[in-house]
Design a protein around this motif. Structure first.
Motif, PDB file in Angstrom:
ATOM      1  N   GLN A 176       0.838  -1.208   0.000  1.00 19.12           N
ATOM      2  CA  GLN A 176       0.000   0.000   0.000  1.00 19.12           C
ATOM      3  C   GLN A 176       0.870   1.255   0.000  1.00 19.12           C
ATOM      4  O   GLN A 176       0.604   2.212  -0.732  1.00 19.12           O
ATOM      5  CB  GLN A 176      -0.929  -0.003   1.217  1.00 19.12           C
ATOM      6  CG  GLN A 176      -2.064  -0.988   1.093  1.00 19.12           C
ATOM      7  CD  GLN A 176      -2.935  -1.047   2.345  1.00 19.12           C
ATOM      8  OE1 GLN A 176      -2.769  -0.264   3.274  1.00 19.12           O
ATOM      9  NE2 GLN A 176      -3.855  -1.997   2.370  1.00 19.12           N
TER      10      GLN A 176
ATOM     11  N   GLU B  65       1.297   4.273  -2.959  1.00 17.63           N
ATOM     12  CA  GLU B  65       1.125   5.704  -2.671  1.00 17.63           C
ATOM     13  C   GLU B  65       2.389   6.493  -3.035  1.00 17.63           C
ATOM     14  O   GLU B  65       2.302   7.581  -3.615  1.00 17.63           O
ATOM     15  CB  GLU B  65       0.775   5.914  -1.193  1.00 17.63           C
ATOM     16  CG  GLU B  65      -0.602   5.387  -0.801  1.00 17.63           C
ATOM     17  CD  GLU B  65      -1.751   6.107  -1.492  1.00 17.63           C
ATOM     18  OE1 GLU B  65      -1.605   7.279  -1.878  1.00 17.63           O
ATOM     19  OE2 GLU B  65      -2.815   5.479  -1.653  1.00 17.63           O
TER      20      GLU B  65
ATOM     21  N   GLN C 260      -6.309  15.269  -6.393  1.00 11.43           N
ATOM     22  CA  GLN C 260      -6.837  14.889  -5.071  1.00 11.43           C
ATOM     23  C   GLN C 260      -8.358  14.739  -5.075  1.00 11.43           C
ATOM     24  O   GLN C 260      -9.034  15.084  -4.122  1.00 11.43           O
ATOM     25  CB  GLN C 260      -6.433  15.925  -4.000  1.00 11.43           C
ATOM     26  CG  GLN C 260      -4.982  16.326  -4.001  1.00 11.43           C
ATOM     27  CD  GLN C 260      -4.057  15.161  -3.662  1.00 11.43           C
ATOM     28  OE1 GLN C 260      -4.346  14.387  -2.764  1.00 11.43           O
ATOM     29  NE2 GLN C 260      -2.963  15.032  -4.376  1.00 11.43           N
TER      30      GLN C 260
ATOM     31  N   LYS D 251       6.602   5.932   4.499  1.00 10.78           N
ATOM     32  CA  LYS D 251       5.159   5.963   4.249  1.00 10.78           C
ATOM     33  C   LYS D 251       4.439   4.845   5.015  1.00 10.78           C
ATOM     34  O   LYS D 251       3.339   5.043   5.526  1.00 10.78           O
ATOM     35  CB  LYS D 251       4.893   5.833   2.746  1.00 10.78           C
ATOM     36  CG  LYS D 251       3.445   5.888   2.340  1.00 10.78           C
ATOM     37  CD  LYS D 251       2.818   7.247   2.497  1.00 10.78           C
ATOM     38  CE  LYS D 251       3.132   8.168   1.361  1.00 10.78           C
ATOM     39  NZ  LYS D 251       2.392   9.445   1.441  1.00 10.78           N
TER      40      LYS D 251
ATOM     41  N   PRO E 281      -4.850   2.041  -5.888  1.00 14.11           N
ATOM     42  CA  PRO E 281      -3.843   2.709  -6.730  1.00 14.11           C
ATOM     43  C   PRO E 281      -2.940   1.746  -7.491  1.00 14.11           C
ATOM     44  O   PRO E 281      -2.471   2.075  -8.579  1.00 14.11           O
ATOM     45  CB  PRO E 281      -3.024   3.533  -5.726  1.00 14.11           C
ATOM     46  CG  PRO E 281      -3.871   3.660  -4.520  1.00 14.11           C
ATOM     47  CD  PRO E 281      -4.775   2.472  -4.492  1.00 14.11           C
TER      48      PRO E 281
ATOM     49  N   GLU F  18       3.304   9.491  -6.064  1.00 13.56           N
ATOM     50  CA  GLU F  18       3.959  10.774  -5.784  1.00 13.56           C
ATOM     51  C   GLU F  18       5.258  10.944  -6.562  1.00 13.56           C
ATOM     52  O   GLU F  18       5.544  12.018  -7.084  1.00 13.56           O
ATOM     53  CB  GLU F  18       4.280  10.879  -4.288  1.00 13.56           C
ATOM     54  CG  GLU F  18       3.054  10.917  -3.383  1.00 13.56           C
ATOM     55  CD  GLU F  18       3.403  10.663  -1.921  1.00 13.56           C
ATOM     56  OE1 GLU F  18       4.613  10.667  -1.569  1.00 13.56           O
ATOM     57  OE2 GLU F  18       2.470  10.459  -1.123  1.00 13.56           O
TER      58      GLU F  18
END
Length: 200
Positions: free
Chosen positions: A22, A26, A177, A43, A106, A30
């Motif tokens: 996960q 993420e 977002q 993270k 994601p 980024e």
């Protein structure tokens, strides 16, 4: 304190792997391929050594992430491939399920984007097998649905257009977002409203 059982160790390993996956997804959103194991550890709120214990480098981590995403993608669209209805209904259902999964997970978006980019960020041909599996399990069944019902000289191009639209809409919503505000049904309805069905 007594030592942990094999079952306890396996449960801890599964929890850690999920945390790492996960976090990696993420961080990849980024930083892209610039992601480092240290970023993932931060993270995931795990020690660098803990993450490194599971993955010696980011390419091994990303490879696992993409294979796991392939299985998640296949599972997500399975109801459309095995459900009732004609091919056009199945193609719409497939697209809707795929877009919803991209929003929720994601790693699925990362897989689709990476396949669309032909894995050009990754060294060598280590992803050729994954690419073949994606073609066989996800892409070609979708092209078949398009070929059956939609009036198109090139079902492959139409399928690519739809995949590209789904990836682009997800990317816009992720990077602004707005991932959880995306109207997946409305987007799919709009895409398919522009397609002509074959005359019978």
């Amino acid at each position: 304190m007594s030592p942990r059982t094999k079952e306890q160790n396996d449960a801890i390993r599964e929890i850690r792997m999920n945390q790492i996956m996960q976090a990696a997804a993420e961080v990849y959103l980024e930083k892209g391929i610039q992601l480092e194991i240290r970023d993932v550890a931060v993270k995931a709120e795990l020690g660098y050594g803990t993450v490194y214990h599971y993955y010696k480098n980011k390419h091994m981590l990303l490879e696992d992430l993409l294979w796991d995403a392939l299985y998640r993608t296949e599972s997500a669209v399975q109801p459309a491939m095995t459900g009732d209805g004609g091919s056009l209904h199945k193609a719409e259902s497939f697209s809707r399920l795929l877009l919803q999964k991209c929003v929720q997970d994601p790693s699925v978006f990362i897989l689709l984007k990476t396949v669309a980019d032909n894995f050009h960020h990754f060294p060598g041909n280590r992803f050729s097998k994954l690419s073949d599996h994606f073609q066989e399990r996800i892409y070609l069944p979708f092209v078949h649905m398009i070929r059956e019902e939609i009036d198109s000289k090139s079902p492959d191009k139409t399928a690519n257009l739809i995949f590209g639209s789904l990836i682009g809409c997800t990317a816009l919503n992720i990077h602004h977002q707005m991932r959880h505000e995306m109207d997946a049904d409305g987007i799919v309805d709009m895409i398919f409203s522009g397609l002509q069905t074959k005359e019978r």
